[in-house]
Every structure is written in C-alpha cells, then in structure tokens.
Write a protein that holds these residues in place. Structure first.
Motif, PDB file in Angstrom:
ATOM      1  N   THR A 277       0.823  -1.218   0.000  1.00 59.91           N
ATOM      2  CA  THR A 277       0.000   0.000   0.000  1.00 59.91           C
ATOM      3  C   THR A 277       0.852   1.262   0.000  1.00 59.91           C
ATOM      4  O   THR A 277       0.318   2.372  -0.006  1.00 59.91           O
ATOM      5  CB  THR A 277      -0.925   0.031   1.231  1.00 59.91           C
ATOM      6  OG1 THR A 277      -0.140   0.215   2.423  1.00 59.91           O
ATOM      7  CG2 THR A 277      -1.734  -1.256   1.344  1.00 59.91           C
ATOM      8  N   GLY A 278       2.186   1.086   0.050  1.00 52.38           N
ATOM      9  CA  GLY A 278       3.087   2.233   0.030  1.00 52.38           C
ATOM     10  C   GLY A 278       3.703   2.580   1.360  1.00 52.38           C
ATOM     11  O   GLY A 278       4.451   3.552   1.461  1.00 52.38           O
TER      12      GLY A 278
ATOM     13  N   ALA B 269       3.194  -1.765  12.658  1.00 53.23           N
ATOM     14  CA  ALA B 269       1.754  -1.527  12.608  1.00 53.23           C
ATOM     15  C   ALA B 269       0.989  -2.838  12.723  1.00 53.23           C
ATOM     16  O   ALA B 269       0.000  -2.941  13.461  1.00 53.23           O
ATOM     17  CB  ALA B 269       1.378  -0.803  11.314  1.00 53.23           C
ATOM     18  N   VAL B 270       1.435  -3.863  11.999  1.00 55.09           N
ATOM     19  CA  VAL B 270       0.788  -5.173  12.088  1.00 55.09           C
ATOM     20  C   VAL B 270       1.047  -5.789  13.456  1.00 55.09           C
ATOM     21  O   VAL B 270       0.154  -6.401  14.050  1.00 55.09           O
ATOM     22  CB  VAL B 270       1.286  -6.100  10.960  1.00 55.09           C
ATOM     23  CG1 VAL B 270       0.695  -7.499  11.114  1.00 55.09           C
ATOM     24  CG2 VAL B 270       0.919  -5.526   9.601  1.00 55.09           C
TER      25      VAL B 270
ATOM     26  N   VAL C  84      -2.702   8.239  11.626  1.00 60.27           N
ATOM     27  CA  VAL C  84      -3.482   9.089  10.729  1.00 60.27           C
ATOM     28  C   VAL C  84      -2.830   9.227   9.359  1.00 60.27           C
ATOM     29  O   VAL C  84      -3.521   9.433   8.354  1.00 60.27           O
ATOM     30  CB  VAL C  84      -3.704  10.480  11.377  1.00 60.27           C
ATOM     31  CG1 VAL C  84      -2.378  11.230  11.514  1.00 60.27           C
ATOM     32  CG2 VAL C  84      -4.716  11.283  10.594  1.00 60.27           C
ATOM     33  N   ASP C  85      -1.496   9.110   9.276  1.00 59.84           N
ATOM     34  CA  ASP C  85      -0.799   9.280   8.004  1.00 59.84           C
ATOM     35  C   ASP C  85      -0.781   8.014   7.156  1.00 59.84           C
ATOM     36  O   ASP C  85      -0.261   8.037   6.032  1.00 59.84           O
ATOM     37  CB  ASP C  85       0.645   9.745   8.262  1.00 59.84           C
ATOM     38  CG  ASP C  85       0.696  11.159   8.819  1.00 59.84           C
ATOM     39  OD1 ASP C  85      -0.203  11.956   8.485  1.00 59.84           O
ATOM     40  OD2 ASP C  85       1.633  11.474   9.574  1.00 59.84           O
ATOM     41  N   PHE C  86      -1.325   6.911   7.663  1.00 66.60           N
ATOM     42  CA  PHE C  86      -1.369   5.677   6.882  1.00 66.60           C
ATOM     43  C   PHE C  86      -2.462   5.780   5.818  1.00 66.60           C
ATOM     44  O   PHE C  86      -3.525   6.367   6.070  1.00 66.60           O
ATOM     45  CB  PHE C  86      -1.659   4.483   7.790  1.00 66.60           C
ATOM     46  CG  PHE C  86      -0.467   3.957   8.539  1.00 66.60           C
ATOM     47  CD1 PHE C  86      -0.087   2.632   8.423  1.00 66.60           C
ATOM     48  CD2 PHE C  86       0.288   4.782   9.357  1.00 66.60           C
ATOM     49  CE1 PHE C  86       1.012   2.135   9.104  1.00 66.60           C
ATOM     50  CE2 PHE C  86       1.388   4.310  10.049  1.00 66.60           C
ATOM     51  CZ  PHE C  86       1.754   2.973   9.921  1.00 66.60           C
ATOM     52  N   PRO C  87      -2.231   5.212   4.630  1.00 67.39           N
ATOM     53  CA  PRO C  87      -3.305   5.196   3.620  1.00 67.39           C
ATOM     54  C   PRO C  87      -4.475   4.349   4.091  1.00 67.39           C
ATOM     55  O   PRO C  87      -4.331   3.487   4.972  1.00 67.39           O
ATOM     56  CB  PRO C  87      -2.618   4.586   2.393  1.00 67.39           C
ATOM     57  CG  PRO C  87      -1.448   3.843   2.914  1.00 67.39           C
ATOM     58  CD  PRO C  87      -0.995   4.577   4.139  1.00 67.39           C
TER      59      PRO C  87
ATOM     60  N   ALA D 228      -4.054   0.575   4.221  1.00 67.35           N
ATOM     61  CA  ALA D 228      -3.251   0.110   5.349  1.00 67.35           C
ATOM     62  C   ALA D 228      -4.080   0.110   6.636  1.00 67.35           C
ATOM     63  O   ALA D 228      -3.927  -0.778   7.485  1.00 67.35           O
ATOM     64  CB  ALA D 228      -2.019   0.991   5.504  1.00 67.35           C
ATOM     65  N   LYS D 229      -4.955   1.094   6.768  1.00 66.20           N
ATOM     66  CA  LYS D 229      -5.814   1.140   7.954  1.00 66.20           C
ATOM     67  C   LYS D 229      -6.773  -0.040   7.980  1.00 66.20           C
ATOM     68  O   LYS D 229      -7.066  -0.594   9.053  1.00 66.20           O
ATOM     69  CB  LYS D 229      -6.599   2.451   7.982  1.00 66.20           C
ATOM     70  CG  LYS D 229      -5.729   3.683   8.261  1.00 66.20           C
ATOM     71  CD  LYS D 229      -6.500   4.966   8.038  1.00 66.20           C
ATOM     72  CE  LYS D 229      -5.585   6.194   8.185  1.00 66.20           C
ATOM     73  NZ  LYS D 229      -6.222   7.435   7.726  1.00 66.20           N
ATOM     74  N   TRP D 230      -7.276  -0.449   6.827  1.00 67.22           N
ATOM     75  CA  TRP D 230      -8.154  -1.617   6.783  1.00 67.22           C
ATOM     76  C   TRP D 230      -7.389  -2.897   7.120  1.00 67.22           C
ATOM     77  O   TRP D 230      -7.928  -3.803   7.764  1.00 67.22           O
ATOM     78  CB  TRP D 230      -8.827  -1.735   5.419  1.00 67.22           C
ATOM     79  CG  TRP D 230     -10.000  -0.828   5.268  1.00 67.22           C
ATOM     80  CD1 TRP D 230     -10.125   0.247   4.450  1.00 67.22           C
ATOM     81  CD2 TRP D 230     -11.247  -0.923   5.980  1.00 67.22           C
ATOM     82  NE1 TRP D 230     -11.352   0.841   4.600  1.00 67.22           N
ATOM     83  CE2 TRP D 230     -12.069   0.149   5.525  1.00 67.22           C
ATOM     84  CE3 TRP D 230     -11.742  -1.787   6.946  1.00 67.22           C
ATOM     85  CZ2 TRP D 230     -13.354   0.353   6.016  1.00 67.22           C
ATOM     86  CZ3 TRP D 230     -13.027  -1.578   7.433  1.00 67.22           C
ATOM     87  CH2 TRP D 230     -13.811  -0.525   6.974  1.00 67.22           C
TER      88      TRP D 230
END
Length: 482
Positions: free
Chosen positions: A414-415, A424-425, A447-450, A453-455
């Motif tokens: 996702t970048g 994060a994971v 908040v800066d994650f696309p 990535a949040k999903w």
C-alpha cells in the motif's frame, strides 16, 4: 442449518446497551454546553432503534444453549458489527472522521488495542474522550466474558485446556453463569473505581482519571492526551504500571478471590511466568538504557517499567523517550509484545500460557534428541497436555507468525515503509496500541497511513482479539455444511 435468531437477538440486545452507554458522553457534552452532544443522541437513537427492532424480531428464537457454530458466529458478529455502530459518534460529531477512520477507531477501542487515528486529543470535546474510554471499558468487559466462557468451548489455540480440572473451577464455586457475570462485573468495576480514585489523588483531572482508569483495567490504552502519560510522569507512571498489570491477570483468579479462595492467584503458573518475563525485560532494558544514556537510574527504571508493562499487557500507553526507542530496547519490546500477558484476561498476543506450552514442547523435543528412547509427554504445571491441545496450539502459533508476515508484506504494497508496516501489524495483531516507524513519528498516531493500510490494521486487530482460528474457521465451507 444454523439458527441465526439467537445470534441476532443477542446482537440486538448489545446494541441497546451500546446506545445507553452513548448517553453518558451526551450528558457530559450537554452539561458543558457543547453541541457535540447531538452526535451522541442521534447515534444512540439509531443504535438503540436498530438493536430494539432486531431483538424484538428474533426473541422467539431464544431457547436452548448455543452450539459450537453459533458460538463462533456470535463472537464474530459482535466484534465485527458493534464497532460499526460505535463509530457513529466519530462521524457525526467531533472529530468528524470518515467511515474508514471512524471504524478503525471504534475497532481499536472495542478490541482494547489503543491505536488511534485522531491527533489533537487534548482539544476534543470531553464527551468524545469519555466515549473512547467507554469503548475500551465495554470491550474489556466483553473480552473477559469471551475469555472465561466462549474461548475454552471454542477450542481456539489450545484454550480447551482451560476446561480441564483445575482451571474450569466454576462448577464448584459458581454454579450459574449469572453468578459469574455478576461477580466479574463487580470485580471489573471495582478495579476501575480504585484506579480512578488513585489517579485523581495524584493530580489527574476528573476526565483524565476516569478515562485512564477504564483504559488501564481494560488494557485498552486510549488516553485523552496526545502525550499519553507524559503529563503525569512520576507517580502516574508507577500507578499506571500497577493497574495495567492488574488488568492483564486472568479474570477467573479475581472471581475466585472474591469467593474467598486466594490460593489460585498466588499459585498460578502463568502469573508467575508473566512476572518473571516482565521483570527480566524491565531489568535488562533499565540497565541497557542507563548504561547508554545520561538519564538518572530512577527515571530510566520508571520509564522502562511503565512502557514495557504497557506493551506486554497490550495496553498502549506510553511515556518518556519510548517513541524513539531503538536497538536492544526495541527488540525486547517487540518480543514481549508478541508474547503478551495472561490468557483469560483482556490482554492479547500469543499469551504467556501458550508461550509456556511452546517452551515445554521445545524442551521435550531437545530431550528426545539427547535420549531417543525416553517417552515424556508435555506437561504444564504438573499436568499432562493432551495431543489435541498441542495440535491446536502449534496451529495457532504458526498461524500467528504467518499472519504477521503476510499482513506486513500486504501493508508494504500500500506504500507504507517496511518498519512502519511491521510494527503496525505487530501492534494491531497483538492489540498493543503503539507503533514505530517514519509514518508514526510525526504524530504518534496512524493518521498518516493510507486507507488500505488502515483496513489491514483493522482486520489484524479483530483477528488478534478473536483468535486467528475463530476467523479462519468461519471462511471454511465445511464449517457451514455441518
């Protein structure tokens, strides 16, 4: 054929309870003259109305006990469905999140992860910060019931071992499920009250003391401050570590304690191992940081104690220089985050119980190599562990590691950079709450994650909370053909 009516009925009742909880932050904001109260009122009407309609339409389906498929479905429906309604205040009121971020925040609260996409917590309406704390509290209590009642029956990751003699003690002490529920609720609320009064006594505001107390006992990690516990460095860190630790112990031991039997609490092998691992981690990190920095020993110890307790208990509070930890300290933090705290609590990760069994199995295999003719079963706390428990355990641990790797790779697509992706994971799957890496450094949030990535993180939080096998089983066709 699965009868969905009992599942829908329970879900509807839970939505009604959720709607009632929304009235508390509505009253807080209304008392302060904040128009954000309207968001909670509307959310309560929607949640309560839909929940009431579902409950009334399916109440004729309640009768016998839940079978195993209904138990799996009920847990999944609750943990996937409730956050959708818990997200409404975040969208309708401040901070006005879109659905992806609102659902992320609600899932993080209810799974007691503590990861957030909101920056500027200090300026949020008081009711909204209270709502975040209530999500932690409701999730922690719900997890307590799942951990004590559903998971052993569902045989998730070796948890059926807790149904054997010595752990399934409710038959003698507490003959009815309602007794368990009432006493668990009393213990849970009692711990929150004690924590809240303690935090107030050391100088926290009423809102901070309330939210921090709820989040600490629920091992949830939501704070009404962007700086988390930094404004209360000192006594706040020591008491914060204490209550996070208490919240990550097996709830069954508290229930037994209030029934007059304190021996299981002091004799629990899992609790003793938890204290040893946490103590070793705090000790070595304290010495390492003291040796490599110019900080005073007491400050180093306090920071290490608080942050490592937060990680291993899967809470998510932080203090001091923790956001910029690296090297040995970060390796230790990563490892104890994967292990987690005690089974049967609101803490997540692999759990100390599973880590103990893995270690026992490893020791057994080494002994077999040294003495091939020796036959020695795996034992835990003097009791033989059955092969079906070990099979479920190995499958769970292997699935956990594989899921960590696969979701990390998926997030990089996702970048997101590899460091931010891995942690994060790690923080989502272990319901830990705090991440590391370039995308987290700016705000300390996600908040800066696309959105993609949040999903991925949202899915990981739910998988970590429910137990991986509970999710995987639901997607198998054979599960629905029974």
């Amino acid at each position: 054929m699965v009868d969905f009516r009992p599942i829908a009925y329970v879900f509807g009742r839970i939505l009604i309870v959720l709607a009632i909880l929304m009235l508390a932050p509505a009253i807080v904001d209304w008392s302060a003259g904040d128009r954000n109260a309207q968001a909670f009122v509307v959310s309560a009407l929607v949640s309560g109305g839909i929940g009431g309609a579902i409950a009334m339409a399916t109440q004729n389906g309640m009768g016998g006990a839940f079978d195993i498929r209904q138990a799996y479905l009920l847990t999944a429906v609750i943990w996937f469905g409730v956050p959708g309604f818990g997200a409404l205040p975040f969208m309708l009121g401040a901070p006005g999140l879109h659905f992806t971020e609102a659902y992320f925040e609600a899932v993080s609260g209810i799974t007691t992860t503590g990861a957030t996409v909101i920056y500027g917590l200090d300026t949020l309406p008081a009711g909204m910060n209270l709502w975040r704390g209530l999500l932690n509290g409701a999730g922690g209590l719900g997890i307590a019931f799942v951990a004590m009642i559903f998971l052993p029956v569902m045989r998730v990751g070796g948890m059926q071992f807790f149904r054997t003699e010595g752990f399934d003690t409710f038959g003698k002490a507490l003959p009815r499920a309602t007794d368990i529920a009432q006493q668990l609720l009393g213990v849970y609320l009692g711990l929150i009250v004690v924590a809240g009064l303690t935090f107030s006594a050391i100088g926290m505001t009423a809102l901070d003391a309330t939210v921090h107390a709820i989040a600490a006992i629920a091992t949830g990690g939501f704070s009404p401050r962007d700086a988390s516990f930094n404004p209360y460095a000192g006594a706040g860190e020591y008491f914060g570590a204490l209550f996070m630790f208490l919240g990550s112990l097996p709830y069954v031991r508290y229930v037994q304690l209030v029934n007059g039997d304190s021996r299981p609490l002091w004799q629990d092998s899992q609790i003793r191992a938890y204290v040893k691992v946490l103590g070793l981690s705090v000790g070595t990190v304290t010495l390492w940081q003291w040796w490599t920095s110019d900080m005073a020993f007491e400050a180093v110890f306090r920071e290490s104690l608080f942050n490592l307790t937060s990680i291993m208990s899967s809470t998510g509070f932080f203090s001091g220089s923790f956001p910029v930890w690296g090297g040995y300290m970060l390796v230790v933090a990563f490892l104890i985050g994967v292990i987690g705290a005690c089974s049967g609590s609101s803490a997540a990760g692999l759990t100390v119980f599973r880590a103990q069994l893995v270690w026992a199995a490893l020791v057994q295999q080494v002994r077999r190599i040294i003495l091939p003719g020796r036959v020695a079963p795996v034992k835990y706390d003097g009791r033989t562990v059955e092969p079906d428990v070990m099979d479920a355990l190995i499958l769970y641990v292997g699935g956990y590691v594989l899921t960590l790797g696969v979701l990390t790779v998926a997030m990089t697509l996702t970048g997101v950079d590899i460091t931010s992706s891995l942690f994060a994971v790690w923080t989502a799957l272990g319901n830990i709450g705090y991440g590391f890496g370039p995308l987290v450094e700016r705000t300390g949030t996600f908040v800066d994650f696309p959105d993609a990535a949040k999903w991925i993180m949202t899915l990981a939080m739910l998988m970590g909370r429910l137990g991986l096998l509970a999710i995987f089983v639901l997607v198998l066709p054979r599960f629905w053909q029974r």
